[in-house]
Design an enzyme around this catalytic site. Structure first.
Site: not given
Length: 455
Positions: A58, A234, A319, A205, A208, A268, A231
């Site tokens: 990122h 994590e 990251d 993403h 969630r 992750h 992701h």
């Protein structure tokens, strides 16, 4: 000249002596010959490695480095860290995104990364408005890649919800908001940029932030063979939320609902049970491990030993960029396991018992797969991405081939990368990026503008 003679080079089948490397104007290797005679006028060097892949980035978070290390009133975690990240994300401009990304890429190149996967979720303006060019911010990252020479895989991020069960986005997440159609439009807008130095995939993403139906639709709609990153698992809180919502752990739920295969990278995947370890390994997907960020956020330790035993594929990424060094990622990937298991030399296989060489080559294989690009090997037809190590440094003095990666990864903190060739272009020479002065000046201007956000 588009040629280099290495006395020692790490080729796909291991270390070889007297290797002649040549590449063309497009940045592809055209000749990799071991046991060659050194041609006249071709530069010579001691130790050459394939450039490392950074499979999770990122870029804008480089601006947060060192600003979140103050304890709050209660226990700090990933969830409290997000507060400052959101404050930066709310203010940052496309011009600042480009300047910060260029600084980051120059640092990553200087430390040995020659490819990077940008998990890019800042798509909208400060008030949630769409830019006149929907791919504006992603194009800024691409411009930074071009300016610095970094090879990129751009991954525009699908981000629709604030939590499991389609929870509405919070005001501070308005810049991230996208649906499947938005992401496909951005992917299409970026298509003219695709080439030897840049690929375009996509990234839900997380479970969630996107429903399983959205993830399925995006995977089905993305052009065949393009990389997909997500992701997952994590933090323990995410696992608990997933169980509450679906009666399944995150990786279990994803695997049950979708056909996860080699084009996937599960970033992750920290908290897996034994069944999930086996399922992830069988799928052929890559586990995207980011040890310095996972440590910085207090996430936990990936079950590396059992994953290697199951034949799993992995790579490393920086990251949030608390570190820009593949040496540090790989060192702490191994050291975390040593602390966890209270033993030494964890990352190896019966076929490759040298920990340094195993880590470097395994991370290259997994990282290359995650990029969707022709990288990770010094071989004809691959991108001309390589690192020249400083053979004059005391850590490499008199090193035998079998010792080089052990000394590189596990001996001291000096950066042993002297020169970097990326896509056939010398971008680092003598340990310094060739455009560092201009890059640093723009970065400082951006940080001056943003500094008040952290006050």
């Amino acid at each position: 000249m588009r040629a280099l003679f290495a006395r020692h080079a790490l080729l796909p089948d291991g270390w070889q002596r007297d290797v002649l490397l040549e590449w063309d104007a497009h940045g592809d290797l055209t000749r990799v010959q071991a046991q060659a005679a050194p041609p006249l006028a071709v530069p010579r060097t001691d130790y050459v490695l394939p450039g490392m892949v950074n499979l999770h980035s990122h870029a804008f978070q480089r601006a947060l480095g060192g600003l979140t290390e103050r304890a709050g009133d209660g226990p700090d975690s990933f969830w409290t860290w997000r507060d400052l990240m959101y404050r930066f994300a709310a203010r940052i401009t496309p011009e600042q995104i480009e300047a910060i990304a260029a600084q980051l890429f120059a640092e990553c190149l200087r430390h040995g990364y020659t490819s990077l996967c940008e998990f890019h979720y800042l798509q909208r303006g400060p008030n949630g408005e769409t830019y006149a060019r929907p791919a504006e911010t992603a194009e800024r990252v691409a411009a930074a890649g071009h300016a610095t020479g970094m090879g990129l895989t751009l991954l525009p991020v699908l981000y629709s919800h604030a939590g499991f069960g389609e929870q509405p986005l919070r005001p501070e997440q308005r810049r991230f908001r996208t649906g499947v159609d938005d992401i496909l439009a951005i992917v299409e807008a970026l298509s003219p940029l695709r080439g030897g130095q840049l690929e375009v995939g996509a990234a839900p993403h997380s479970l969630r932030a996107a429903t399983i139906d959205q993830v399925r639709e995006l995977a089905a709609s993305l052009p065949a063979g393009r990389p997909l990153h997500i992701h997952i698992a994590e933090q323990q809180a995410e696992v608990e939320q997933s169980i509450k919502f679906s009666s399944r752990r995150p990786v279990e739920y994803l695997m049950e609902q979708l056909s996860v295969d080699e084009r996937w990278c599960l970033v992750h995947a920290t908290h897996l049970n034994d069944e999930e370890v086996q399922a992830l390994a069988r799928s052929g997907a890559v586990a995207g491990l980011c040890p310095t960020t996972e440590a910085n956020l207090g996430d936990g330790l990936f079950p590396l030993q059992s994953f290697i035993a199951a034949g799993g594929r992995f790579g490393v990424g920086s990251d949030s960029h608390v570190s820009q060094s593949p040496v540090e990622e790989l060192r702490w990937l191994e050291y975390g396991q040593r602390l966890l298991h209270q033993r030494r030399n964890v990352a190896f296989t019966p076929a490759q018992r040298d920990v340094g060489q195993y880590l470097w080559q395994a991370a290259l294989r997994g990282g290359a797969q995650a990029t969707g690009r022709k990288v990770g090997l010094l071989a004809e037809g691959m991108r001309a991405d390589l690192l020249v190590l400083d053979g004059s440094h005391p850590n490499l003095d008199g090193a035998q081939d079998a010792d080089v990666l052990g000394r590189f990864l596990f001996c001291g903190n000096d950066n042993l990368v002297r020169d970097v060739l990326c896509g056939g272009r010398w971008v680092v020479q003598g340990g310094r990026h060739v455009a560092q002065d201009a890059i640093t000046q723009r970065y400082r201007q951006a940080m001056t503008q943003l500094r008040e956000v952290s006050q």
